[in-house]
Scaffold this active site. Sequence first.
Site, PDB file in Angstrom:
ATOM      1  N   GLY A  46       6.707  -5.473   1.303  1.00  0.00           N
ATOM      2  CA  GLY A  46       6.363  -4.138   0.827  1.00  0.00           C
ATOM      3  C   GLY A  46       4.914  -3.808   1.120  1.00  0.00           C
ATOM      4  N   HIS A 132       5.787  -4.460  -7.966  1.00  0.00           N
ATOM      5  CA  HIS A 132       4.539  -4.875  -7.310  1.00  0.00           C
ATOM      6  C   HIS A 132       3.877  -3.684  -6.599  1.00  0.00           C
ATOM      7  CE1 HIS A 132       2.042  -7.802  -4.844  1.00  0.00           C
ATOM      8  NE2 HIS A 132       1.940  -6.694  -4.142  1.00  0.00           N
ATOM      9  N   GLU A 133       4.681  -2.941  -5.841  1.00  0.00           N
ATOM     10  CA  GLU A 133       4.126  -1.814  -5.082  1.00  0.00           C
ATOM     11  C   GLU A 133       3.743  -0.658  -6.002  1.00  0.00           C
ATOM     12  OE1 GLU A 133       3.281  -2.552  -2.185  1.00  0.00           O
ATOM     13  OE2 GLU A 133       4.529  -4.338  -2.040  1.00  0.00           O
ATOM     14  N   HIS A 136       0.362  -1.125  -7.248  1.00  0.00           N
ATOM     15  CA  HIS A 136      -0.673  -0.719  -6.285  1.00  0.00           C
ATOM     16  C   HIS A 136      -1.023   0.762  -6.451  1.00  0.00           C
ATOM     17  CE1 HIS A 136      -1.489  -4.180  -3.779  1.00  0.00           C
ATOM     18  NE2 HIS A 136      -0.215  -4.386  -3.513  1.00  0.00           N
TER      19      HIS A 136
HETATM   20 NI    NI Z   1       0.672  -6.068  -2.689  1.00  0.00          NI
END
Ligand code: NI
Length: 161
Positions: A46, A132-133, A136
Amino acid sequence: MAIRNLRLEGDEILYKKSKEVENIDERIQTLIDDMIETMHKYNGVGLAGVQVGVLKRVIVIDLYDDKGPIVLINPKIIKTKGEQEVEEGCLSFPNRFAKVVRPAEVTAEYLDRDGKKVKIKAKELLAQAICHEFDHLEGEVFIDKIIPGTLEYVEPDEGEK
Ligand code: NI
């Protein structure tokens, strides 16, 4: 299409919050194509816009299964369920891996690259990748939420880099 420069550990941009995409225009389409190419080049699962220096709420994910790359624009996580303890890495933190706790399942809504609203229920690796993304986009990185003592540095294979 082009490979974009990855923003790496220590770069302040990784701690900034990304902005909603208002128009899915040519520029965004090019960004998406470049992000997919960049993710593939570095064998990532990703990538978020911020990791190539663009503070837009755009994510690409590829689990290298028969579904191909998934593009999530302005994603929202609307529900999470359970927990999973998983090994994780990040293209912005090369060769570093650690364990984190993620939801076992997530329900997310987003726009695809055609601007169509999509709702998905994801589990296991896809749930992990979305979380996780999504972090971000919020200016958060996995290294700040690892299970203490689980961080490992793995030497890249010969010929890789
Ligand atoms: Ni990352």
